[in-house]
Design a protein around this motif. Sequence first.
Motif, PDB file in Angstrom:
ATOM      1  N   SER A   1      17.134  12.244   9.852  1.00 12.13           N
ATOM      2  CA  SER A   1      17.855  11.082   9.318  1.00 12.13           C
ATOM      3  C   SER A   1      19.165  10.811  10.063  1.00 12.13           C
ATOM      4  O   SER A   1      19.915   9.927   9.687  1.00 12.13           O
ATOM      5  CB  SER A   1      18.163  11.315   7.839  1.00 12.13           C
ATOM      6  OG  SER A   1      19.031  12.426   7.699  1.00 12.13           O
ATOM      7  N   LYS A   2      19.425  11.566  11.125  1.00  7.47           N
ATOM      8  CA  LYS A   2      20.710  11.446  11.828  1.00  7.47           C
ATOM      9  C   LYS A   2      20.546  10.921  13.247  1.00  7.47           C
ATOM     10  O   LYS A   2      21.276  11.320  14.151  1.00  7.47           O
ATOM     11  CB  LYS A   2      21.381  12.814  11.858  1.00  7.47           C
ATOM     12  CG  LYS A   2      21.600  13.412  10.484  1.00  7.47           C
ATOM     13  CD  LYS A   2      22.163  14.809  10.586  1.00  7.47           C
ATOM     14  CE  LYS A   2      22.301  15.427   9.211  1.00  7.47           C
ATOM     15  NZ  LYS A   2      22.798  16.797   9.288  1.00  7.47           N
ATOM     16  N   ALA A   3      19.586  10.045  13.471  1.00  2.80           N
ATOM     17  CA  ALA A   3      19.279   9.557  14.822  1.00  2.80           C
ATOM     18  C   ALA A   3      20.465   8.899  15.514  1.00  2.80           C
ATOM     19  O   ALA A   3      20.565   8.929  16.734  1.00  2.80           O
ATOM     20  CB  ALA A   3      18.101   8.594  14.772  1.00  2.80           C
ATOM     21  N   SER A   4      21.380   8.325  14.754  1.00  4.79           N
ATOM     22  CA  SER A   4      22.519   7.640  15.380  1.00  4.79           C
ATOM     23  C   SER A   4      23.647   8.612  15.767  1.00  4.79           C
ATOM     24  O   SER A   4      24.608   8.209  16.409  1.00  4.79           O
ATOM     25  CB  SER A   4      23.069   6.573  14.438  1.00  4.79           C
ATOM     26  OG  SER A   4      23.554   7.172  13.247  1.00  4.79           O
ATOM     27  N   ASP A   5      23.525   9.865  15.397  1.00  6.77           N
ATOM     28  CA  ASP A   5      24.562  10.851  15.729  1.00  6.77           C
ATOM     29  C   ASP A   5      24.616  11.032  17.246  1.00  6.77           C
ATOM     30  O   ASP A   5      23.589  11.213  17.899  1.00  6.77           O
ATOM     31  CB  ASP A   5      24.226  12.192  15.053  1.00  6.77           C
ATOM     32  CG  ASP A   5      25.373  13.180  15.136  1.00  6.77           C
ATOM     33  OD1 ASP A   5      25.846  13.461  16.259  1.00  6.77           O
ATOM     34  OD2 ASP A   5      25.783  13.684  14.076  1.00  6.77           O
ATOM     35  N   PRO A   6      25.807  10.980  17.849  1.00  6.95           N
ATOM     36  CA  PRO A   6      25.909  11.114  19.308  1.00  6.95           C
ATOM     37  C   PRO A   6      25.466  12.491  19.821  1.00  6.95           C
ATOM     38  O   PRO A   6      25.188  12.647  21.004  1.00  6.95           O
ATOM     39  CB  PRO A   6      27.390  10.866  19.592  1.00  6.95           C
ATOM     40  CG  PRO A   6      28.087  11.002  18.291  1.00  6.95           C
ATOM     41  CD  PRO A   6      27.096  10.728  17.210  1.00  6.95           C
ATOM     42  N   ARG A   7      25.367  13.484  18.936  1.00  8.19           N
ATOM     43  CA  ARG A   7      24.921  14.818  19.356  1.00  8.19           C
ATOM     44  C   ARG A   7      23.398  14.939  19.406  1.00  8.19           C
ATOM     45  O   ARG A   7      22.876  15.941  19.888  1.00  8.19           O
ATOM     46  CB  ARG A   7      25.465  15.890  18.402  1.00  8.19           C
ATOM     47  CG  ARG A   7      26.989  15.947  18.367  1.00  8.19           C
ATOM     48  CD  ARG A   7      27.465  16.847  17.261  1.00  8.19           C
ATOM     49  NE  ARG A   7      26.992  16.298  15.981  1.00  8.19           N
ATOM     50  CZ  ARG A   7      27.008  16.952  14.828  1.00  8.19           C
ATOM     51  NH1 ARG A   7      27.456  18.183  14.779  1.00  8.19           N
ATOM     52  NH2 ARG A   7      26.572  16.389  13.722  1.00  8.19           N
ATOM     53  N   ALA A   8      22.672  13.937  18.920  1.00  9.60           N
ATOM     54  CA  ALA A   8      21.214  14.009  18.822  1.00  9.60           C
ATOM     55  C   ALA A   8      20.515  14.438  20.119  1.00  9.60           C
ATOM     56  O   ALA A   8      19.551  15.194  20.066  1.00  9.60           O
ATOM     57  CB  ALA A   8      20.648  12.690  18.309  1.00  9.60           C
ATOM     58  N   PRO A   9      20.962  14.017  21.304  1.00 10.26           N
ATOM     59  CA  PRO A   9      20.289  14.456  22.537  1.00 10.26           C
ATOM     60  C   PRO A   9      20.378  15.967  22.783  1.00 10.26           C
ATOM     61  O   PRO A   9      19.655  16.497  23.617  1.00 10.26           O
ATOM     62  CB  PRO A   9      21.011  13.681  23.643  1.00 10.26           C
ATOM     63  CG  PRO A   9      21.576  12.488  22.953  1.00 10.26           C
ATOM     64  CD  PRO A   9      21.946  12.964  21.576  1.00 10.26           C
ATOM     65  N   ARG A  10      21.263  16.645  22.058  1.00 16.65           N
ATOM     66  CA  ARG A  10      21.401  18.103  22.227  1.00 16.65           C
ATOM     67  C   ARG A  10      20.585  18.871  21.194  1.00 16.65           C
ATOM     68  O   ARG A  10      20.638  20.090  21.147  1.00 16.65           O
ATOM     69  CB  ARG A  10      22.874  18.497  22.131  1.00 16.65           C
ATOM     70  CG  ARG A  10      23.737  17.812  23.174  1.00 16.65           C
ATOM     71  CD  ARG A  10      25.135  18.378  23.257  1.00 16.65           C
ATOM     72  NE  ARG A  10      25.740  18.708  21.993  1.00 16.65           N
ATOM     73  CZ  ARG A  10      26.916  18.259  21.556  1.00 16.65           C
ATOM     74  NH1 ARG A  10      27.602  17.432  22.294  1.00 16.65           N
ATOM     75  NH2 ARG A  10      27.401  18.639  20.396  1.00 16.65           N
ATOM     76  N   TRP A  11      19.832  18.180  20.362  1.00 18.16           N
ATOM     77  CA  TRP A  11      19.098  18.815  19.270  1.00 18.16           C
ATOM     78  C   TRP A  11      17.649  19.088  19.644  1.00 18.16           C
ATOM     79  O   TRP A  11      17.018  18.335  20.371  1.00 18.16           O
ATOM     80  CB  TRP A  11      19.094  17.919  18.041  1.00 18.16           C
ATOM     81  CG  TRP A  11      20.425  17.709  17.410  1.00 18.16           C
ATOM     82  CD1 TRP A  11      21.557  18.466  17.585  1.00 18.16           C
ATOM     83  CD2 TRP A  11      20.789  16.683  16.510  1.00 18.16           C
ATOM     84  NE1 TRP A  11      22.590  17.959  16.847  1.00 18.16           N
ATOM     85  CE2 TRP A  11      22.145  16.860  16.169  1.00 18.16           C
ATOM     86  CE3 TRP A  11      20.096  15.622  15.957  1.00 18.16           C
ATOM     87  CZ2 TRP A  11      22.815  16.026  15.290  1.00 18.16           C
ATOM     88  CZ3 TRP A  11      20.756  14.778  15.081  1.00 18.16           C
ATOM     89  CH2 TRP A  11      22.107  14.987  14.753  1.00 18.16           C
ATOM     90  N   VAL A  12      17.135  20.182  19.075  1.00 18.38           N
ATOM     91  CA  VAL A  12      15.714  20.521  19.185  1.00 18.38           C
ATOM     92  C   VAL A  12      15.250  20.957  17.808  1.00 18.38           C
ATOM     93  O   VAL A  12      15.943  21.704  17.114  1.00 18.38           O
ATOM     94  CB  VAL A  12      15.471  21.658  20.207  1.00 18.38           C
ATOM     95  CG1 VAL A  12      14.004  22.077  20.203  1.00 18.38           C
ATOM     96  CG2 VAL A  12      15.906  21.236  21.601  1.00 18.38           C
ATOM     97  N   CYS A  13      14.076  20.486  17.426  1.00 20.23           N
ATOM     98  CA  CYS A  13      13.478  20.855  16.142  1.00 20.23           C
ATOM     99  C   CYS A  13      12.129  21.514  16.405  1.00 20.23           C
ATOM    100  O   CYS A  13      11.266  20.920  17.050  1.00 20.23           O
ATOM    101  CB  CYS A  13      13.304  19.612  15.275  1.00 20.23           C
ATOM    102  SG  CYS A  13      12.401  19.943  13.739  1.00 20.23           S
TER     103      CYS A  13
END
Length: 169
Positions: free
Chosen positions: A98-110
């Motif tokens: 639900s946090k796709a607009s967060d600028p850190r999203a490109p650093r995330w892995v699920c």
Amino acid sequence: KERAEEEDDAADVEQLRLLFHGVTVRKHGRRGWPKERVVWVDARHAEIVLRWGPVAARAVDHPAIDPSVDIEDTPDRVMRFGEVQSVHHGAHGPVLGSKASDPRAPRWVCLMGIRRSLDIEFATEEEAKAFAKAMARFVEDRELFSEAIMYLFRNGLLPPAEYPQQQAA
């Protein structure tokens, strides 16, 4: 094309080597703020698992990597590799989706598992992409994962704490 596959294989093996040694990430949970954690592969049990714990777990004598501590004793800090169904780079899953607009999203892995997800944040987008790509290949091709572990083992590239010396019979 063959050279590109060899480069991909080498990059994946390097990611796995790093993971055996422990990778410092920020782990996102369902509650509270992200916490700095070490994630590592533990292959000392009947099945290969991903484990995580405090950054102090990098110390060889830390209880989090004590071989006498059964993975069943810390179920909140374990994900069996065989249960990982998919790997996603960016905002995905029940915690980060639900946090796709967060600028850190490109650093995330699920890592999506059968019973849980492991939602982690790397220091850079490049680290996240490399990790996600390698883990996705290992999930899609379990034989490649086994071959990569055997390569690391045969070439002495695993940390000593992961494979304690066998006692002579």
